[in-house]
Design a protein around this motif. Structure first.
Motif, mmCIF file in Angstrom:
data_model
loop_
_atom_site.group_PDB
_atom_site.id
_atom_site.type_symbol
_atom_site.label_atom_id
_atom_site.label_comp_id
_atom_site.label_asym_id
_atom_site.label_seq_id
_atom_site.Cartn_x
_atom_site.Cartn_y
_atom_site.Cartn_z
ATOM 1 N N SER A 1 0.871 -1.179 0.000
ATOM 2 C CA SER A 1 0.000 0.000 0.000
ATOM 3 C C SER A 1 0.906 1.226 0.000
ATOM 4 C CB SER A 1 -0.899 -0.007 1.236
ATOM 5 O OG SER A 1 -1.639 -1.212 1.326
ATOM 6 N N LYS B 1 -5.006 1.770 0.400
ATOM 7 C CA LYS B 1 -5.386 1.211 -0.895
ATOM 8 C C LYS B 1 -4.334 0.195 -1.340
ATOM 9 C CE LYS B 1 -8.177 5.119 -2.444
ATOM 10 N NZ LYS B 1 -8.389 6.165 -3.489
ATOM 11 N N GLU B 2 -4.663 -1.070 -1.168
ATOM 12 C CA GLU B 2 -3.738 -2.175 -1.399
ATOM 13 C C GLU B 2 -3.695 -2.560 -2.878
ATOM 14 O OE1 GLU B 2 -3.198 -6.554 0.752
ATOM 15 O OE2 GLU B 2 -5.174 -5.637 0.551
ATOM 16 N N GLN C 1 -0.837 -3.743 4.433
ATOM 17 C CA GLN C 1 -1.926 -2.774 4.312
ATOM 18 C C GLN C 1 -2.217 -2.187 5.686
ATOM 19 O OE1 GLN C 1 -5.833 -4.341 3.541
ATOM 20 N NE2 GLN C 1 -6.605 -2.432 2.671
#
Length: 328
Positions: A213, A242-243, A277
């Motif tokens: 991320s 936001k992975e 993440q």
């Protein structure tokens, strides 16, 4: 005038923090021994009346004249290429260096913010990673020199907080990218950008399904700044939730570059995390912070920065003073 000491101030994150505090009206003392930092990152500040550069290794005794309001400890190798080449120096800056700076903060009655990392979670068994997760770290693996340096750093910081009543902050930084990174330091986005600009295949470790991320530098600096001026003393994750898989990131950057790119698959390094993440619920609640820069926008800004550098920068790997520290 309020005064702040930023260690590792000529590095990627540190130099952007120097800019931030200059913009906010502080007197900034930048301390760096330039093992992995680069004086070109702060060249634009050297003539500023509120900026001072001190060449010093924080693993040695640190002394600052006069009052000091804040210390931000960002001195540390942060990329796999660096900390695998100078493992002992990495451990020393996380232990001896942190001890020296905590002592300085105590003597000056200053608030100190410690730069920790998502690597304290190791190869996580919890996903996404929250601050309550204790991690899954191989302490004797090759990455342990960095992971354990940061875990010790957090422990001694909290010891000073509880025993001496020192004002402390701990930021757990997740993958961050942007201008002033070194292209060839082993981190994903600058490595991809360097390979794209040199016309090389993109190196992908494993099958590329491991996730990361990525947080743009402006967002990261804002999160760190807000944390410093909060009253929260336990670790806080700052990163972009936001992975994306590495293979999808490679395809995304291929699209942004508007050229056809080949991929070069290599074996996955030992203990390389399969997932990364951040859970940033605490940062949202505590700091009213979350990332604002979209990944595509941030990558485009970063590519444009590197396109405007001299061509030799695309091939630069180590700094002048790097080699002499390897045997220390």
């Amino acid at each position: 005038m309020r005064k702040v000491l930023i260690t590792g101030g000529a590095g990627f994150l540190g130099s952007h923090l120097c800019d931030k505090f200059i913009d906010e009206g502080y007197h900034v003392i930048c301390m760096d021994n330039l093992i992995t930092g680069d004086q070109s990152n702060i060249e634009h500040l050297l003539s500023h009346e509120r900026f001072q550069f001190i060449y010093h290794d924080v693993t040695e005794f640190v002394s600052i004249e006069g009052d000091l309001d804040y210390i931000l400890h960002f001195a540390s190798p942060a990329s796999p290429i660096d900390y695998l080449k100078i493992p002992i120096q990495t451990l020393k800056v996380g232990s001896l260096g942190t001890h020296n700076l905590l002592g300085l903060a105590k003597a000056k009655n200053a608030c100190i913010l410690i730069a920790s990392t998502s690597e304290v979670y190791g190869d996580p068994l919890e996903h996404p990673q929250s601050e309550e997760y204790y991690g899954n770290v191989n302490v004797i693996g090759p990455r342990g020199v960095y992971d354990e340096a940061k875990r010790f750093q957090e422990s001694i910081t909290m010891a000073y907080n509880r025993f001496h009543g020192l004002q402390t902050r701990i930021v757990r930084i997740f993958n961050t990218y942007g201008p002033r990174m070194r292209l060839n330091d082993g981190r994903v986005i600058p490595a991809f950008i360097g390979q794209i600009l040199r016309g090389e295949p993109l190196t992908i470790f494993g099958d590329g399904k491991q996730t990361r991320s990525f947080c743009y530098i402006d967002d990261q600096i804002e999160g760190i700044y807000r944390l410093l001026f909060s009253s929260y003393e336990l670790p806080v994750n700052i990163g972009n939730p936001k992975e994306i898989t590495i293979i999808d990131l490679a395809k995304e950057m291929e699209k942004l570059s508007s050229q056809s790119i080949k991929f070069n698959f290599k074996d996955l390094p030992k203990d390389d995390p399969l997932q990364r993440q951040p859970d940033i619920s605490l940062a949202k609640k505590l700091l009213n912070w979350e990332p604002a820069v979209d990944r595509a926008e941030g990558i485009e800004k970063t590519i444009n920065y590197f396109m405007n550098l001299p061509k030799e920068a695309l091939y630069k790997t180590e700094h002048k003073r790097f080699e002499k520290h390897i045997k220390r």
